[in-house]
Design a protein around this motif. Structure first.
Motif, PDB file in Angstrom:
ATOM      1  N   LEU A 265      -4.907   3.848  18.354  1.00  0.00           N
ATOM      2  CA  LEU A 265      -4.794   2.897  19.455  1.00  0.00           C
ATOM      3  C   LEU A 265      -5.732   3.347  20.568  1.00  0.00           C
ATOM      4  N   LYS A 266      -6.654   2.467  20.960  1.00  0.00           N
ATOM      5  CA  LYS A 266      -7.625   2.798  22.006  1.00  0.00           C
ATOM      6  C   LYS A 266      -7.505   1.817  23.168  1.00  0.00           C
ATOM      7  N   GLU A 276      -8.541  -4.121  27.476  1.00  0.00           N
ATOM      8  CA  GLU A 276      -8.367  -4.454  26.061  1.00  0.00           C
ATOM      9  C   GLU A 276      -7.719  -3.271  25.347  1.00  0.00           C
ATOM     10  N   PHE A 277      -6.647  -3.567  24.615  1.00  0.00           N
ATOM     11  CA  PHE A 277      -6.006  -2.574  23.748  1.00  0.00           C
ATOM     12  C   PHE A 277      -6.434  -2.862  22.315  1.00  0.00           C
ATOM     13  N   LEU A 278      -6.980  -1.855  21.656  1.00  0.00           N
ATOM     14  CA  LEU A 278      -7.518  -2.014  20.306  1.00  0.00           C
ATOM     15  C   LEU A 278      -6.686  -1.191  19.323  1.00  0.00           C
ATOM     16  N   CYS A 279      -6.090  -1.876  18.360  1.00  0.00           N
ATOM     17  CA  CYS A 279      -5.278  -1.219  17.334  1.00  0.00           C
ATOM     18  C   CYS A 279      -6.078  -1.172  16.028  1.00  0.00           C
ATOM     19  N   TYR A 280      -6.442   0.019  15.614  1.00  0.00           N
ATOM     20  CA  TYR A 280      -7.145   0.196  14.344  1.00  0.00           C
ATOM     21  C   TYR A 280      -6.106   0.547  13.276  1.00  0.00           C
ATOM     22  N   LEU A 281      -5.822  -0.395  12.396  1.00  0.00           N
ATOM     23  CA  LEU A 281      -4.767  -0.241  11.405  1.00  0.00           C
ATOM     24  C   LEU A 281      -5.355   0.011  10.022  1.00  0.00           C
ATOM     25  N   LYS A 282      -4.861   1.045   9.377  1.00  0.00           N
ATOM     26  CA  LYS A 282      -5.310   1.350   8.018  1.00  0.00           C
ATOM     27  C   LYS A 282      -4.807   0.277   7.052  1.00  0.00           C
TER      28      LYS A 282
END
Length: 288
Positions: A265-266, A276-282
């Motif tokens: 989560l960035k 902006e909240f960025l969720c990088y999901l595998k």
């Protein structure tokens, strides 16, 4: 009732003490003209002063205790009012839950009978705001997120916020429980709505979903709020809140959940851009 009786009793005791003090002081003024028990004036004066001072201290203590009891009684009555209001709220929620289940069963029955148009009309009749919202085909992605995006678009529209969605297919393949995915996205959107709804010039909220191969990027952006640099390091700490109170599915929990399933989560936030909240999901790996 017990508190009221105690207050009255304490008040009477204070009045008696004050009356006794007054009588003693009056007695001192006329002592020169009267001799009692052969006690000298100076000695008796010291005794009376000692008693008067003691009674004064006692009366101060009793007044302080009486004041505390009045505060306690006031707080007790306030809590009683709150308890009654909470009971009314609970009864109202129970009634709404019953009605909600009935509506849900009705809608489910219509869907089972393949009466989708009737189900849509029925839902619109329950919420007139829905009939004023136009969901364009390019807004939705025919994904599992469409249902929550529709409801959040409605919430944003009520407070005058433009809401846009650009979600690509592939979110179904992420290695993340669907119920937690819904709660994470819902909370991030709620935070964005709260951040811009009070602005004089309403901004825009954009939800993006991008398939990046081995991972899926899900982001929530708002064009108005900016998180200061000194808060960026604290905002993901447990228990931290700019609102002064805990709020449901906080950023710390969101970050912990995403990392638990191998994601990241960035945060990007700066003046002239927004937040902006960025969720990088595998994504789920498939053995070939």
């Amino acid at each position: 009732m017990l508190v009221d009786n105690f207050n009255k009793k304490s008040l009477y005791q204070v009045m008696i003490i004050l009356l006794t003090q007054t009588l003693l002081l009056l007695f001192i003024t006329c002592w020169n003209e009267v001799e009692l028990f052969g006690v000298s004036y100076d000695k008796l004066l010291n005794i009376i002063i000692f008693v008067v001072v003691g009674l004064s201290i006692l009366s101060i203590i009793m007044v302080a205790e009486l004041y505390k009891m009045v505060e306690y009684e006031t707080e007790f009555k306030i809590q009683q009012v709150k308890l009654k209001e909470n009971k009314k709220l609970i009864d109202s929620l129970r009634s709404q839950k019953h009605d909600f289940l009935n509506h849900l069963q009705t809608i489910y029955g219509m869907i089972q009978l393949d009466k989708k148009n009737q189900a849509k009309d029925y839902i619109k009749s329950l919420n007139k705001d829905l009939s004023r919202i136009n969901f364009k085909e390019d807004i939705l992605s025919d994904s599992i997120l469409d249902s929550i995006l529709i409801s959040k678009k409605l919430e944003a529209s009520k407070v005058g916020i433009k809401f846009d969605c650009r979600v690509e297919v592939g979110v179904e393949d992420v290695n993340f429980p669907i119920d937690k995915l819904f709660r994470v996205l819902s909370n991030l959107i709620d935070n964005a709505i709260d951040a811009v709804k009070d602005a004089e010039i309403k901004g825009i909220i954009i939800v993006k979903g991008i398939d990046k191969g081995e991972e899926y990027l899900l982001s929530v952006y708002n064009s108005r709020s900016v998180i200061e640099d000194d808060l960026k390091a604290k905002i993901f700490e447990a228990g931290f809140s700019t609102k002064g109170e805990e709020r449901g599915f906080g950023l710390y929990i969101i970050k912990s959940l995403i990392e638990e399933f191998g994601g990241k989560l960035k945060l990007e936030s700066k003046p002239g851009y927004g937040t902006e909240f960025l969720c990088y999901l595998k994504k789920v790996s498939v053995d070939r």
